[in-house]
Motif scaffolding. Structure first.
Motif, PDB file in Angstrom:
ATOM      1  N   ILE A  21       0.843  -1.207   0.000  1.00 36.16           N
ATOM      2  CA  ILE A  21       0.000   0.000   0.000  1.00 36.16           C
ATOM      3  C   ILE A  21       0.873   1.251   0.000  1.00 36.16           C
ATOM      4  N   ASP A  24       2.172   2.008  -3.302  1.00 35.04           N
ATOM      5  CA  ASP A  24       1.183   2.161  -4.356  1.00 35.04           C
ATOM      6  C   ASP A  24       1.149   0.957  -5.307  1.00 35.04           C
ATOM      7  N   ILE A  25       1.262  -0.233  -4.712  1.00 39.66           N
ATOM      8  CA  ILE A  25       1.208  -1.486  -5.474  1.00 39.66           C
ATOM      9  C   ILE A  25      -0.097  -2.189  -5.103  1.00 39.66           C
ATOM     10  N   ARG A  26      -0.954  -2.416  -6.081  1.00 33.15           N
ATOM     11  CA  ARG A  26      -2.248  -3.048  -5.801  1.00 33.15           C
ATOM     12  C   ARG A  26      -2.094  -4.556  -5.706  1.00 33.15           C
ATOM     13  N   ALA A  27      -2.500  -5.104  -4.562  1.00 35.97           N
ATOM     14  CA  ALA A  27      -2.369  -6.549  -4.357  1.00 35.97           C
ATOM     15  C   ALA A  27      -3.681  -7.111  -3.836  1.00 35.97           C
ATOM     16  N   ILE A  46      -0.696  -9.810  -7.774  1.00 32.63           N
ATOM     17  CA  ILE A  46      -0.297  -8.418  -8.018  1.00 32.63           C
ATOM     18  C   ILE A  46      -0.179  -8.182  -9.523  1.00 32.63           C
TER      19      ILE A  46
END
Ligand code: NI
Ligand code: NI
Ligand code: NI
Lengths: 109, 109, 109
Positions: A21, A24-27, A46
């Motif tokens: 988070i 800024d990495i969407r998982a 991811i």
């Protein structure tokens, strides 16, 4: 775009989520079991641009790599009912298995 | 053959399941969490022939696209214990993230 | 390296897990639902070297292939409240859907 599947121990999953988070990495998180141990683990899905793959791998490695930890086993009772001393032992915790998959098409609606 | 991974909001997942069944599209459902929100979401795994990929994407887009919705927030109490009026606000619901993955081999036993 | 996704019936998943362990094949288990039936199924994620893909497929086929089984339905009550004889019927159980996916990069930390 690549799809990264990362399987980590449950105990590392909250910290790894926070780190994603923050960067800024969407998982997306799946609760999984297995490997050789019956222990619970967490699989992250991811989606990431090609040029950020190594950034994601670095984060997974930093947070979830296998490491030794000292643990004090619970007190043992011997046959006569006496508690014997329990010494700290070294156990391995953490570890991550990571697959980077090619993606033909990526859409957001 | 392609493998489609579609991550949608829980609230859209039942309708999307029905639409897949109606169109003879086999989908396997996983309960997942995450993204930036802690909210529950659902991941669909769909295996489909190349020529039907756009049909599947159209269905996902139709059912699960992000849209604005009016919602009335719960009544607020102010410091003095008086209920203040609560006005409908616009919130975004729905949304889908979709990956189309190449498949080397597909088997049914 | 390949990633194998295998979707099987819950009833075959424990035996399949044991067979994977016995053959030194690392598999991660996800609890999933769906297909046309609402019934629970299990999805295995397996990472395997290219040359062992057929070994894994053989194990999945051996344990989880679709087969006919005789089942005695529960006793029926007719309109008059009399129990009617219940005869064994043949039902299909098992079955596996398997995707073999290409992998760009594989890491263990
Ligand atoms: Ni360390
Ligand atoms: Ni709409
Ligand atoms: Ni058989």
């Amino acid at each position: 775009m690549k799809l990264i599947l990362a399987i980590v121990q449950d105990k590392d999953s909250n910290l790894l989520s926070s780190e994603f988070i923050e960067n800024d990495i969407r998982a997306t998180k799946l609760s999984t079991t297995g490997g050789f141990l019956k222990a619970g683990n967490t699989t992250f899905i991811i989606g990431i641009e090609d040029k950020r793959v190594y950034e994601v791998l670095d984060i997974i490695k930093k947070i979830s790599h296998a490491r030794q930890q000292f643990m004090t086993p619970p007190v043992n009772m011997d046959m006569g009912g006496d508690a014997t001393m329990s010494y700290p032992i070294e156990v391995q915790v953490g570890g991550a298995t990571v697959f980077v998959l090619p993606v033909d098409q990526f859409e957001q609606y």
